[in-house]
Scaffold this motif. Structure first.
Motif, PDB file in Angstrom:
ATOM      1  N   ARG A  15       0.947  -1.105  -0.216  1.00  0.00           N
ATOM      2  CA  ARG A  15      -0.070  -0.052   0.207  1.00  0.00           C
ATOM      3  C   ARG A  15       1.187   1.360   0.123  1.00  0.00           C
ATOM      4  NH1 ARG A  15      -5.395   1.365   1.017  1.00  0.00           N
ATOM      5  NH2 ARG A  15      -6.008  -0.984   1.486  1.00  0.00           N
ATOM      6  N   ALA A  16       0.617   2.329  -0.990  1.00  0.00           N
ATOM      7  CA  ALA A  16       1.406   3.405  -1.082  1.00  0.00           C
ATOM      8  C   ALA A  16       0.698   4.624  -0.968  1.00  0.00           C
ATOM      9  CB  ALA A  16       2.556   3.258  -2.372  1.00  0.00           C
ATOM     10  N   LEU A  17       1.341   5.759  -0.922  1.00  0.00           N
ATOM     11  CA  LEU A  17       0.543   7.167  -1.170  1.00  0.00           C
ATOM     12  C   LEU A  17       1.488   7.493  -2.297  1.00  0.00           C
ATOM     13  CD1 LEU A  17       0.671   8.324   2.415  1.00  0.00           C
ATOM     14  CD2 LEU A  17      -1.471   7.853   1.144  1.00  0.00           C
ATOM     15  N   ALA A  18       0.431   8.415  -3.264  1.00  0.00           N
ATOM     16  CA  ALA A  18       0.991   8.958  -4.078  1.00  0.00           C
ATOM     17  C   ALA A  18       1.045  10.339  -4.083  1.00  0.00           C
ATOM     18  CB  ALA A  18       0.175   8.488  -5.657  1.00  0.00           C
ATOM     19  N   PHE A  19       2.172  11.328  -4.370  1.00  0.00           N
ATOM     20  CA  PHE A  19       2.243  12.582  -4.377  1.00  0.00           C
ATOM     21  C   PHE A  19       2.524  12.932  -5.902  1.00  0.00           C
ATOM     22  CE2 PHE A  19       5.066  16.428  -4.942  1.00  0.00           C
ATOM     23  CZ  PHE A  19       4.204  17.415  -4.270  1.00  0.00           C
ATOM     24  N   VAL A  20       1.531  13.854  -6.286  1.00  0.00           N
ATOM     25  CA  VAL A  20       1.585  14.141  -7.681  1.00  0.00           C
ATOM     26  C   VAL A  20       2.049  15.735  -7.992  1.00  0.00           C
ATOM     27  CG1 VAL A  20      -0.118  14.756 -10.055  1.00  0.00           C
ATOM     28  CG2 VAL A  20      -0.302  12.642  -8.263  1.00  0.00           C
ATOM     29  N   THR A  21       2.850  15.922  -8.797  1.00  0.00           N
ATOM     30  CA  THR A  21       3.509  17.425  -9.160  1.00  0.00           C
ATOM     31  C   THR A  21       2.554  18.253  -9.674  1.00  0.00           C
ATOM     32  OG1 THR A  21       4.372  16.510 -10.980  1.00  0.00           O
ATOM     33  CG2 THR A  21       5.831  16.492  -9.002  1.00  0.00           C
ATOM     34  N   SER A  22       1.228  18.214  -9.386  1.00  0.00           N
ATOM     35  CA  SER A  22       0.318  19.251  -9.906  1.00  0.00           C
ATOM     36  C   SER A  22      -0.794  19.344  -8.289  1.00  0.00           C
ATOM     37  CB  SER A  22      -0.826  18.386 -10.775  1.00  0.00           C
ATOM     38  OG  SER A  22      -1.791  19.310 -11.027  1.00  0.00           O
ATOM     39  N   ALA A  23      -0.774  20.610  -8.190  1.00  0.00           N
ATOM     40  CA  ALA A  23      -1.568  21.180  -6.961  1.00  0.00           C
ATOM     41  C   ALA A  23      -3.161  21.408  -7.226  1.00  0.00           C
ATOM     42  CB  ALA A  23      -0.683  22.523  -6.612  1.00  0.00           C
ATOM     43  N   TYR A  24      -3.474  21.316  -8.319  1.00  0.00           N
ATOM     44  CA  TYR A  24      -4.978  21.907  -8.537  1.00  0.00           C
ATOM     45  C   TYR A  24      -5.736  20.516  -9.163  1.00  0.00           C
ATOM     46  CZ  TYR A  24      -2.582  26.390  -8.274  1.00  0.00           C
ATOM     47  OH  TYR A  24      -2.121  27.324  -7.986  1.00  0.00           O
ATOM     48  N   GLY A  25      -6.857  20.829  -8.883  1.00  0.00           N
ATOM     49  CA  GLY A  25      -8.044  19.989  -9.455  1.00  0.00           C
ATOM     50  C   GLY A  25      -8.412  20.388 -11.127  1.00  0.00           C
ATOM     51  N   GLY A  26      -8.892  19.222 -11.624  1.00  0.00           N
ATOM     52  CA  GLY A  26      -9.116  19.189 -13.167  1.00  0.00           C
ATOM     53  C   GLY A  26      -9.048  17.804 -13.601  1.00  0.00           C
ATOM     54  N   TYR A  27      -9.215  17.950 -15.000  1.00  0.00           N
ATOM     55  CA  TYR A  27      -8.936  16.422 -15.563  1.00  0.00           C
ATOM     56  C   TYR A  27      -7.605  15.925 -15.676  1.00  0.00           C
ATOM     57  CZ  TYR A  27      -8.972  12.505 -18.638  1.00  0.00           C
ATOM     58  OH  TYR A  27      -8.712  11.168 -19.044  1.00  0.00           O
ATOM     59  N   SER A  28      -6.822  17.222 -16.425  1.00  0.00           N
ATOM     60  CA  SER A  28      -5.538  16.805 -16.691  1.00  0.00           C
ATOM     61  C   SER A  28      -4.706  16.838 -15.232  1.00  0.00           C
ATOM     62  CB  SER A  28      -4.917  18.098 -17.636  1.00  0.00           C
ATOM     63  OG  SER A  28      -5.504  17.754 -19.009  1.00  0.00           O
ATOM     64  N   GLY A  29      -5.000  17.639 -14.457  1.00  0.00           N
ATOM     65  CA  GLY A  29      -4.048  17.856 -13.314  1.00  0.00           C
ATOM     66  C   GLY A  29      -4.340  16.802 -12.045  1.00  0.00           C
ATOM     67  N   CYS A  30      -5.450  16.067 -12.183  1.00  0.00           N
ATOM     68  CA  CYS A  30      -5.913  15.249 -11.048  1.00  0.00           C
ATOM     69  C   CYS A  30      -6.507  14.142 -11.490  1.00  0.00           C
ATOM     70  CB  CYS A  30      -6.850  15.902 -10.095  1.00  0.00           C
ATOM     71  SG  CYS A  30      -7.202  15.083  -8.704  1.00  0.00           S
ATOM     72  N   ARG A  31      -7.682  14.167 -12.198  1.00  0.00           N
ATOM     73  CA  ARG A  31      -8.566  12.748 -12.584  1.00  0.00           C
ATOM     74  C   ARG A  31      -7.554  11.936 -13.424  1.00  0.00           C
ATOM     75  NH1 ARG A  31     -12.589  10.323 -11.445  1.00  0.00           N
ATOM     76  NH2 ARG A  31     -13.498  12.199 -10.293  1.00  0.00           N
ATOM     77  N   GLN A  32      -6.716  12.597 -14.376  1.00  0.00           N
ATOM     78  CA  GLN A  32      -6.206  11.589 -15.262  1.00  0.00           C
ATOM     79  C   GLN A  32      -5.071  11.099 -14.782  1.00  0.00           C
ATOM     80  OE1 GLN A  32      -4.461  13.826 -18.936  1.00  0.00           O
ATOM     81  NE2 GLN A  32      -4.580  12.058 -19.887  1.00  0.00           N
ATOM     82  N   TYR A  33      -4.257  11.760 -13.697  1.00  0.00           N
ATOM     83  CA  TYR A  33      -3.379  11.002 -12.897  1.00  0.00           C
ATOM     84  C   TYR A  33      -3.859   9.687 -12.280  1.00  0.00           C
ATOM     85  CZ  TYR A  33       0.332  14.703 -13.611  1.00  0.00           C
ATOM     86  OH  TYR A  33       1.219  15.250 -13.990  1.00  0.00           O
ATOM     87  N   LEU A  34      -5.153   9.731 -11.719  1.00  0.00           N
ATOM     88  CA  LEU A  34      -5.611   8.675 -10.974  1.00  0.00           C
ATOM     89  C   LEU A  34      -5.990   7.713 -12.111  1.00  0.00           C
ATOM     90  CD1 LEU A  34      -8.422  10.579  -8.753  1.00  0.00           C
ATOM     91  CD2 LEU A  34      -6.303   9.512  -7.943  1.00  0.00           C
ATOM     92  N   GLU A  35      -6.473   8.131 -13.053  1.00  0.00           N
ATOM     93  CA  GLU A  35      -6.741   6.932 -14.349  1.00  0.00           C
ATOM     94  C   GLU A  35      -5.359   6.365 -14.659  1.00  0.00           C
ATOM     95  OE1 GLU A  35     -10.425   9.175 -16.358  1.00  0.00           O
ATOM     96  OE2 GLU A  35      -8.547   9.262 -17.335  1.00  0.00           O
ATOM     97  N   ASP A  36      -4.290   7.211 -14.801  1.00  0.00           N
ATOM     98  CA  ASP A  36      -3.135   6.537 -15.024  1.00  0.00           C
ATOM     99  C   ASP A  36      -2.558   5.603 -13.980  1.00  0.00           C
ATOM    100  OD1 ASP A  36      -3.078   7.633 -17.539  1.00  0.00           O
ATOM    101  OD2 ASP A  36      -1.710   9.364 -17.074  1.00  0.00           O
TER     102      ASP A  36
END
Length: 343
Positions: free
Chosen positions: A103-124
């Protein structure tokens, strides 16, 4: 809840001339982008020797995070995976599985919501887990941090220094990646940007009348409306009444290609042509407060018994750990984004 690793997830970028076209093919896969547009973007990388600054920035950030976790805990190994170039996310998730990470936590280098900045990372992330199979670890994304003090305060210090250079009365353009208006309406992206801009401006002593939010890096069909004004149009509007201006890229966590080319090259050239002195503020990069923020986000997810687990905000509500169902849906037709993005 317990976790046994931290995964840093980013956009990725080429690290040499031979990487540029394969990288662009990854970014633009499934999108109807004219070949001449792909070649045009490739030429932007040629100006920098075919190297995006992003991977170098991420290596420095990860080294700083590792040192911070070693000094303060929690003692978690740090992994790194990109969406569009090596180290690829699926390869990294496979390595995590081989190392026994469950089990891991993911830090994404995008601070904001939105498809490209958040949801697409979740999908990937989920696509990478599916590619690895049953052995893949569960990966929970850390919350959005657009109003976290560790993000806001470094931006404010960078803005304060840039404005001291440009002049105390210089107007400020807070810049971020543009997105289609339709995408902005179905996400918190623009609202969160304005929150960050207000918080940064207040801490840097910039009056509300002296700043505006502008956008950069738009692409896609000219017939599709995107968030405006463009940074270069905003520079032109300011030129008749000002000698200098500060451009502060609050939409980005590091000085990657969209800062180095779109602002330091294109916008700076526009300012020169207008006779306007442009001073560009820096991004958080590896500021110790930004690095500490990553540790704090990890600690708050480990539970209230963990020291430093307070859910911090520089102003406004703390974003929830998990976004509401159905937020930031994928656009029906996704226009190509300028590559080199660090979101």
């Amino acid at each position: 809840m317990s976790y046994d690793a931290l995964l840093v997830v980013s956009f990725g970028g080429p690290e040499g001339p031979d990487d540029v076209m394969p990288f662009l093919r990854n970014v633009l896969r499934g999108r109807d982008v004219p070949e001449d547009r792909v070649v045009e973007v490739a030429r932007q990388y040629d100006r920098f020797g075919g190297v995006s600054p992003l991977n170098g920035h991420n290596r420095a950030l990860i080294a700083a995070i590792e040192a911070d976790l070693a000094s303060h805990g929690p003692a978690l190994p740090v992994y790194w995976g990109n969406r569009n170039w090596h180290p690829m996310l699926a390869d990294t998730v496979a390595a995590m599985a081989e190392d026994g990470v469950r089990r891991a936590l993911a830090f994404v280098t995008s601070a904001y919501g939105g498809y490209s900045g958040c949801r697409q990372y979740l999908e990937d992330i989920e696509a990478a887990r599916s590619a690895v199979g049953a052995a893949a670890p569960v990966i929970d994304k850390l919350r959005l941090y657009f109003n976290h003090p560790g993000f806001v305060e470094p931006l404010a210090d960078q803005l304060r220094a840039a404005r001291a250079d440009a002049g105390p009365d210089s107007p400020v353009l807070f810049s971020a990646h543009s997105v289609p208006v339709s995408a902005a309406k179905s996400s918190p992206y623009e609202e969160q940007l304005r929150t960050t801009a207000r918080l940064v401006a207040a801490r840097a002593g910039v009056a509300e009348s002296d700043w505006q939010l502008v956008f950069q890096s738009r692409s896609g069909s000219p017939s599709v409306p995107w968030l405006e004004p463009d940074v270069r149009d905003a520079l032109a509007a300011l030129a008749p009444d000002h000698d200098a201006v500060v451009v502060a890229p609050i939409g980005f966590t590091s000085d990657h290609m969209e800062v180095r080319f779109d602002l330091d090259t294109q916008a700076a050239e526009t300012a020169r042509q207008l006779g306007l002195r442009m001073v560009r503020a820096g991004t958080p990069g590896t500021d110790p407060r930004f690095v500490e923020m990553v540790r704090q986000l990890v600690s708050e997810r480990l539970g209230p018994e963990r020291p430093g687990s307070e859910r911090l905000s520089a102003g406004g509500a703390v974003w929830p750990d998990r976004c509401p169902p159905g937020c930031c849906p994928a656009p029906a037709r996704r226009p190509a984004r300028p590559v080199g993005s660090g979101t």
